[in-house]
Design a protein around this motif. Structure first.
Motif, PDB file in Angstrom:
ATOM      1  N   HIS A  67       2.928 -96.446  95.585  1.00 55.83           N
ATOM      2  CA  HIS A  67       1.693 -96.007  94.934  1.00 55.83           C
ATOM      3  C   HIS A  67       0.708 -97.173  94.927  1.00 55.83           C
ATOM      4  CE1 HIS A  67       4.319 -97.642  91.693  1.00 55.83           C
ATOM      5  NE2 HIS A  67       3.202 -98.214  91.319  1.00 55.83           N
ATOM      6  N   ARG A 144      -4.540 -97.147  86.571  1.00 56.99           N
ATOM      7  CA  ARG A 144      -4.881 -96.023  87.452  1.00 56.99           C
ATOM      8  C   ARG A 144      -4.010 -96.135  88.665  1.00 56.99           C
ATOM      9  NH1 ARG A 144      -9.671 -96.155  90.008  1.00 56.99           N
ATOM     10  NH2 ARG A 144      -9.823 -93.914  90.258  1.00 56.99           N
ATOM     11  N   ARG A 146      -2.283 -93.834  92.254  1.00 56.48           N
ATOM     12  CA  ARG A 146      -2.050 -92.591  92.994  1.00 56.48           C
ATOM     13  C   ARG A 146      -0.911 -92.818  93.971  1.00 56.48           C
ATOM     14  NH1 ARG A 146      -6.972 -91.149  97.131  1.00 56.48           N
ATOM     15  NH2 ARG A 146      -7.509 -93.229  97.843  1.00 56.48           N
ATOM     16  N   GLU A 159      -3.396 -87.440  94.060  1.00 57.59           N
ATOM     17  CA  GLU A 159      -4.604 -87.544  93.232  1.00 57.59           C
ATOM     18  C   GLU A 159      -4.512 -88.787  92.347  1.00 57.59           C
ATOM     19  OE1 GLU A 159      -7.301 -85.388  93.176  1.00 57.59           O
ATOM     20  OE2 GLU A 159      -6.309 -84.627  94.994  1.00 57.59           O
ATOM     21  N   TRP A 160      -5.681 -89.320  91.995  1.00 58.88           N
ATOM     22  CA  TRP A 160      -5.700 -90.444  91.055  1.00 58.88           C
ATOM     23  C   TRP A 160      -5.246 -89.984  89.676  1.00 58.88           C
ATOM     24  CZ3 TRP A 160      -5.704 -95.281  92.332  1.00 58.88           C
ATOM     25  CH2 TRP A 160      -6.338 -95.716  93.490  1.00 58.88           C
ATOM     26  N   GLN A 161      -4.459 -90.807  89.031  1.00 58.25           N
ATOM     27  CA  GLN A 161      -4.043 -90.520  87.660  1.00 58.25           C
ATOM     28  C   GLN A 161      -4.303 -91.765  86.835  1.00 58.25           C
ATOM     29  OE1 GLN A 161      -0.114 -88.411  87.466  1.00 58.25           O
ATOM     30  NE2 GLN A 161      -0.085 -88.960  89.634  1.00 58.25           N
ATOM     31  N   GLU A 162      -4.487 -91.582  85.551  1.00 51.31           N
ATOM     32  CA  GLU A 162      -4.650 -92.782  84.726  1.00 51.31           C
ATOM     33  C   GLU A 162      -3.950 -92.620  83.386  1.00 51.31           C
ATOM     34  OE1 GLU A 162      -8.954 -93.296  84.587  1.00 51.31           O
ATOM     35  OE2 GLU A 162      -8.886 -92.701  82.473  1.00 51.31           O
ATOM     36  N   TYR A 163      -3.605 -93.770  82.815  1.00 50.02           N
ATOM     37  CA  TYR A 163      -2.832 -93.772  81.587  1.00 50.02           C
ATOM     38  C   TYR A 163      -3.289 -94.957  80.728  1.00 50.02           C
ATOM     39  CZ  TYR A 163       1.275 -94.094  78.534  1.00 50.02           C
ATOM     40  OH  TYR A 163       2.100 -94.150  77.445  1.00 50.02           O
TER      41      TYR A 163
END
Lengths: 179, 318
Positions: A67, A144, A146, A159-163
Motif C-alpha cells: 500500500h 492516508r 491505498r 481507493e484512498w482511505q484515511e484514519y
C-alpha cells in the motif's frame, strides 16, 4: 602499529579471532527468526551494536509494502481556521537524497505499534505552525493509504482511505489570542 | 592442518597494493560528504531535543552514541561539523586513521539518536565506516603519503588484505541473507514483488511506466532476476572470471533501484562496497592512466610530483 601486529604470528592470531567473531556475529544478526538466533544474539548482539554492524539488508522483504502511505497533520488554530501540514518532500532528482528520511519517519510514526512517536510528531507539527507565526490549538494526525492491487489486467490501485489516529491538544494553546 | 592454516593466511593476510584501499577511501568519503550535506536541512528536526524525537532512545546492550550526553543545538552542530571535517580529511587522506574514527563515531551517534529516520543504506554507510576504520586507507594517494614520502607519492605500498576481505565477506553475506529474507515472502515467490515496490507512491522517485508494472511477464522477469542477481553477487562473486559480470549486474540492479525508489544513499553505498572486489593491479593501472592524462593536460598543476618515479617496493608501477 597495525603492520607490526600483522607481521607477528600472535598478532595475526588475534586478528583472526576478531575476524571470526565479526563474521559469526554478522551472520547471526541476519539469520531469520529462530531459537538458535535468539540464543546466539544474547552473546553477539552487544558486539554488533557496539561496532555499528547492526545492518539488516531486508529491503522489500519478506514482501514489499502493498500500500502507499502518507502521514499528514490537521492543525487547528486559535482563530478557528484549519490547515493540513505534511512532512517535507523534495523533487525527484535531488529531493530523493534527503526526503527519504522523512518518508521513513512518516512510515514508522503512522504505525499503531509506535504510539510513543505520536505525541512528539504532533508536537513537531505544532512547532512548525508556531514558526510561521500561527497559534495552533490542536494537531490531529491522519494516515492516508491505498492498497496496491496485484499486477495484471484491471485497476492497479484501490481507493484512498484515511484514519485519524491521534489528536493532540497543544499545551498553552490560545494564550496568544487571549492576550 | 598446516595446509588449512596456510590457506587461511593467504586468504586473509596476503599483501596487496594499497590502490584499492585508496579508491575505496575516496569513494566512501564522497558518499559520506553527500550524506552529511543532505542531512543539513533537517538536522535539528531529526536530532535536536526540540525535534521529532525530543529525547535519546534507550539503547540496548552495546548501544552507544555521543548525543546521549547532550542533544542540544550546540552539541548537534558540533557533531555535524566534526563529521563534515572528518569526511573532508578522509577524502584527501589527511590524518586518515583518526579521520576514519571520527566519521565512524559521528555516524553511529546520529544513527543512535534517531533510528526512525534511517534506512538500510544509511546503516550500510556505518558498516563501511567501521571497516574503513580498520583499513590502511591512507597508505596511498593521500596527504599523509605526500607528507611522509613525497618522492614516492605515486607508489602503492603493499598492505595486508584482511580489512578489504572483511568488506568482501560482509557484502557476500548481506546479499545471501537478503535473498533468504526475500524467498520467505509470498510476492517474491509468485514473481510480483518488483511491481509492488515500484508502485509505492510515497517512495516513488522517477515513474516506472504502467505497462511495465502491470505486465505479469515483465514483473516476473524483474522479480526473479533480482533474486538471481543478488544470489550471484553473494556466491559467484568469489569466482574471479565471473566477478566483473556479477558486479556489473549488481551495479545495474542498484542503479535501477536508485532511479525508481527513494532509497537515498543505499545504491551508492552498495557500489562503494563493490570497490573492495576490484583487483589492486587494475585500480593502480587506472590511477596511472589518469595521472598521465592529467599531467599532459591543463590540470597538470593538480598532479603532485609528476616526475616518473621508479618503484621501490614490489608491485608499484611507474
Amino acid at each position: 602499529m597495525q603492520q607490526r601486529l600483522e607481521s607477528s604470528r600472535a598478532g595475526r592470531a588475534a586478528i583472526s579471532v576478531f575476524i571470526v567473531v565479526t563474521i559469526v556475529s554478522v551472520a547471526v544478526w541476519n539469520l531469520p527468526p529462530s531459537a538458535i538466533k535468539e540464543d546466539a544474539l544474547a552473546v553477539t548482539a552487544p558486539y554488533i551494536r557496539a561496532t555499528g554492524l547492526n545492518q539488516n539488508w531486508g529491503v522489500f522483504s519478506p514482501n514489499p509494502r502493498r500500500h502507499s502511505l502518507f502521514l499528514s497533520a490537521r492543525v487547528r488554530y486559535a482563530d478557528g481556521s484549519e490547515e493540513v501540514l505534511s512532512p517535507p518532500r523534495g523533487g525527484a532528482l535531488v529531493g530523493g537524497y534527503w526526503d527519504y528520511r522523512w518518508r521513513k519517519w512518516a512510515e514508522w510514526a503512522s504505525m499503531d505499534e509506535n504510539s510513543e512517536l505520536w505525541r512528539p510528531t504532533a508536537d513537531w507539527f505544532a512547532s512548525r505552525a508556531r514558526a510561521q507565526g500561527r497559534d495552533p490549538v490542536s494537531v490531529t494526525l491522519v494516515r492516508r493509504w491505498r492498497d496496491l492491487l496485484p499486477p495484471g489486467p484491471g485497476p492497479s490501485r484501490g481507493e484512498w482511505q484515511e484514519y485519524v489516529f491521534y489528536t493532540y491538544q497543544v499545551p498553552g494553546a490560545g494564550e496568544a489570542a487571549a492576550r | 592442518m598446516r595446509k588449512a592454516l596456510g590457506t587461511w593466511e593467504r586468504f586473509w593476510f596476503r599483501e596487496i597494493e594499497s590502490s584499492t584501499y585508496a579508491l575505496l577511501r575516496v569513494a566512501f568519503a564522497v558518499v559520506v560528504l553527500a550524506w552529511t550535506i543532505s542531512l543539513a536541512p533537517a538536522l535539528y528536526s531529526f536530532f535536536g531535543d526540540g525535534g521529532i524525537l525530543p529525547s535519546h532512545p534507550d539503547g540496548d546492550a552495546g548501544s552507544w552514541g555521543l548525543l546521549q550526553l547532550d542533544s542540544g543545538p550546540a552539541a548537534v552542530t558540533a557533531l555535524y561539523l566534526l563529521l563534515l571535517v572528518g569526511a573532508l580529511c578522509l577524502l584527501v587522506g589527511l590524518k586518515t586513521r583518526p579521520a576514519a574514527v571520527v566519521v565512524f563515531v559521528c555516524l553511529v551517534s546520529f544513527a543512535r539518536r534517531d533510528p526512525w529516520v534511517l534506512n538500510s543504506g544509511d546503516l550500510l554507510v556505518i558498516v563501511l565506516a567501521f571497516y574503513l576504520m580498520l583499513a590502511p586507507s591512507g597508505a596511498a594517494l593521500s596527504v599523509d603519503r605526500w607528507l611522509a614520502a613525497r618522492p614516492r607519492f605515486w607508489e602503492f605500498p603493499r598492505r595486508s588484505l584482511w580489512p578489504l576481505r572483511l568488506i568482501q565477506v560482509q557484502v557476500s553475506l548481506l546479499y545471501f541473507f537478503a535473498v533468504w529474507a526475500k524467498v520467505r515472502g509470498e510476492t517474491w515467490n509468485d514473481g510480483t514483488a518488483v511491481s509492488y515496490a515500484f508502485r509505492i507512491e510515497d517512495l516513488e522517485r522517477f515513474p516506472v511506466p504502467a505497462f511495465v508494472t502491470d505486465s505479469l511477464l515483465l514483473v516476473n522477469l524483474m522479480t526473479y532476476g533480482t533474486l538471481a542477481v543478488e544470489l550471484a553477487v553473494a556466491i559467484l562473486v568469489w569466482n574471479g572470471r565471473l566477478r566483473p559480470w556479477v558486479l556489473l549486474l549488481g551495479a545495474l540492479l542498484h542503479l535501477g533501484i536508485d532511479y525508481a525508489v527513494r532509497v537515498g544513499f543505499f545504491s551508492y553505498a552498495a557500489l562503494v562496497a563493490y570497490i573492495a572486489f576490484l583487483p589492486p593491479e587494475t585500480v593502480s593501472a587506472w590511477v596511472y592512466r589518469l595521472r598521465d592524462r592529467m599531467a599532459r593536460s591543463r590540470l597538470a598543476w593538480l598532479v603532485p610530483s609528476v616526475e616518473p618515479v621508479e618503484p621501490v617496493e614490489p608491485g608499484g608501477r611507474p
